[in-house]
Design an enzyme around this catalytic site. Structure first.
Site, PDB file in Angstrom:
ATOM      1  N   ASP A 263       0.821  -1.203   0.000  1.00  0.00           N
ATOM      2  CA  ASP A 263       0.000   0.000   0.000  1.00  0.00           C
ATOM      3  C   ASP A 263       0.864   1.265   0.000  1.00  0.00           C
ATOM      4  O   ASP A 263       1.853   1.350   0.742  1.00  0.00           O
ATOM      5  CB  ASP A 263      -0.907  -0.018   1.240  1.00  0.00           C
ATOM      6  CG  ASP A 263      -1.872   1.139   1.300  1.00  0.00           C
ATOM      7  OD1 ASP A 263      -2.717   1.254   0.404  1.00  0.00           O
ATOM      8  OD2 ASP A 263      -1.774   1.950   2.253  1.00  0.00           O
ATOM      9  N   GLU A 294       1.242  -0.438  -5.077  1.00  0.00           N
ATOM     10  CA  GLU A 294       0.280   0.609  -5.419  1.00  0.00           C
ATOM     11  C   GLU A 294       1.021   1.934  -5.572  1.00  0.00           C
ATOM     12  O   GLU A 294       1.632   2.420  -4.629  1.00  0.00           O
ATOM     13  CB  GLU A 294      -0.772   0.735  -4.320  1.00  0.00           C
ATOM     14  CG  GLU A 294      -1.754   1.859  -4.578  1.00  0.00           C
ATOM     15  CD  GLU A 294      -2.427   2.380  -3.316  1.00  0.00           C
ATOM     16  OE1 GLU A 294      -3.590   2.790  -3.405  1.00  0.00           O
ATOM     17  OE2 GLU A 294      -1.776   2.400  -2.247  1.00  0.00           O
TER      18      GLU A 294
END
Length: 519
Positions: A263, A294
């Site tokens: 993340d 990401e």
């Protein structure tokens, strides 16, 4: 110069693509691999925990052709209903009474591990959502020096150093030192966005003894994008690094997962992230561990992500955000969009071995922070382009397949499910593109010695021909001579007969998609 040629002309462009050494399907299997994100932002099941729901769907997912599942963050969040991106305690998987609950939003530790066990029995690989950038929901306030910085350029201080009071002490009293004895304090963070003493919101950079300021090894957007939200973790701190590396190994061993979804990587020290990935791969059983990162950019152009691809040199794949925005652009522009350009300036175009392709996810849903939803007018088109072609590693979205209150469309779900089946059964062999018309493109997969192929036609407008159809003559190869191809998506379409030289006139209705398979 074409961006793909530019990328390939650079010396570092020839490092091994990430997908070439990562496990994305069961061992010894030659089936097409496919990932699914198994949650939406507000995902809840009406009668069972989310982990039990996942467990109940494992067999169906494998039948559908799914080989990997990206699960939501499994740790304890700040709130009972927190999705986990409001990370409180990574070591609590729904085992301890913290934040007013034992279970996480998704269920208990026991339910999670039972679901992972079922997934392993069905050779379904698990990906853990690793939220390592920040912490939220501290147990106590602390007072310490900090300085406010310009929110549009975090390298600029806009005030004098002052003593602030902030929520930065994490005691984890419910866990009582099990698994990890680190209690976090302000020394383990670089910044926060709230001074509780003055009740003022600003981005504060910590300046007390031992603090080094923002990391220099982060994205340069806003001058320095180390700070995102909450208590920003200092990944250079020895105890922080030790704890997070230990958690990374522990979570894989505990769940049996095959890798991570990372993340918010643009906000974290790249050197730490490389160590984190390599540490996970150091486990003997997981040297082929999978990782996907990401990375969103305010500019949303390919050139902003390429330096990260370079920096990680095949240690992680990346979500193809540029391709997602091409899909969104095609959705918004309708027939004004030139389908022949759909892959231009995308990661899967210039570096397919590093690309995880997707249509939508929890962040792009309507109402979310990165809202850029690809609606029903182009949703199936986009899925056909990522699922039935050989380039990149596709990721389907729970919200596009399973009934839910946020973004479900029954017709879309029905067709996406058919496309997943088509990927599993038919999308094999040589690919030949027929990107000939602005509003009508096609391609064929010619199959292999053991698996059949398919033909795909995609339309985003009304053709000017008298047939009012999107029609392209495409060659399926001599192996298909005299064979008949039938439509997979629209049963009212008339079958196509292949001539003596392997050619067939494949078509779809205006603004529709059709997949043709051997009868």
């Amino acid at each position: 110069m074409d961006i793909r040629n530019l990328f390939q002309s650079l010396p570092w462009a020839y490092s091994a693509p990430a997908l070439s050494h990562m496990r994305i399907r069961p061992k010894e299997s030659s089936e097409n691999a496919c990932m699914i994100q198994f949650f939406t932002w507000e995902a809840r099941h009406p009668v069972m925990s989310w982990w039990k729901h996942f467990q109940s769907e494992v067999a169906s997912l494998r039948d559908m052709g799914i080989t990997q599942v990206w699960l939501p963050p499994p740790h304890k969040a700040t709130r009972k209903t927190g999705q986990g991106y409001d990370a409180y305690d990574l070591w609590d998987l729904g085992e301890f009474d913290q934040k007013g609950t034992v279970a996480t939003r998704w269920g208990t530790r026991e339910e999670l591990l039972d679901a992972c066990k079922t997934a392993k029995e069905h050779q379904l690989l698990i990906l853990i959502d690793a939220v390592l950038n920040h912490k939220m929901g501290a147990d106590r306030r602390e007072s310490f020096p900090a300085v406010p910085v310009d929110p549009t350029d975090r390298t600029k201080e806009i005030g004098k150093e002052r003593v602030i009071q902030a929520w930065t002490a994490y005691d984890f009293t419910g866990r009582m030192g099990k698994y990890s004895d680190l209690r976090w304090t302000q020394e383990h963070f670089t910044g926060i966005d709230w001074d509780d003493s003055s009740k003022s919101k600003a981005i504060y950079k910590f300046t007390g003894e031992g603090h080094q300021g923002w990391s220099k090894h982060v994205d340069k957007e806003l001058g320095n994008y180390d700070y995102l939200l909450g208590g920003d973790i200092d990944h250079r701190h020895p105890k922080v690094k030790e704890d997070l590396l230990a958690w990374g190994k522990w979570i894989l061993e505990t769940t049996g997962a095959g890798g991570y979804r990372l993340d918010a990587i643009k906000h974290m020290d790249r050197r730490f992230l490389l160590d984190f990935i390599k540490s996970g791969k150091a486990r003997n059983a997981d040297r082929d561990m999978f990782a996907v990162a990401e990375y969103w950019s305010g500019k949303q152009v390919l050139r902003t992500i390429l330096p990260y691809v370079r920096a990680f040199r095949g240690q992680t794949t990346f979500f193809d955000v540029p391709l997602h925005f091409k899909f969104h652009q095609a959705c918004e522009q309708g027939q004004a969009f030139d389908l022949r350009t759909i892959f231009n300036d995308t990661l899967v175009y210039c570096r397919p071995g590093d690309a995880v392709t997707f249509v939508d996810n929890h962040d792009t849903q309507i109402g979310q922070s990165l809202e850029s939803w690809v609606d029903a007018s182009f949703k199936v088109h986009a899925y056909a382009l990522i699922l039935l072609r050989p380039h990149g590693h596709p990721c389907a979205f729970y919200g596009d397949i399973y009934p839910n209150k946020e973004c479900y469309d029954a017709a879309v779900a029905r067709n996406v499910t058919k496309l997943l089946t088509a990927r599993k059964l038919y999308a094999y062999g040589e690919t030949v593109d027929y990107f000939l018309h602005k509003n009508c493109v096609g391609f064929v997969r010619r199959g292999s010695s053991s698996r059949p192929g398919c033909a795909v036609i995609i339309s985003n407008g009304t053709m000017k021909s008298s047939k009012a159809l999107c029609s392209i003559r495409m060659n399926m190869g001599l192996e298909s001579v005299t064979k008949t191809y039938i439509p997979l998506l629209d049963s009212t379409n008339t079958p196509v007969r292949i001539d003596s030289k392997g050619w067939g006139e494949f078509y779809t209705k205006p603004k529709q998609v059709e997949v043709w398979i051997q009868e």
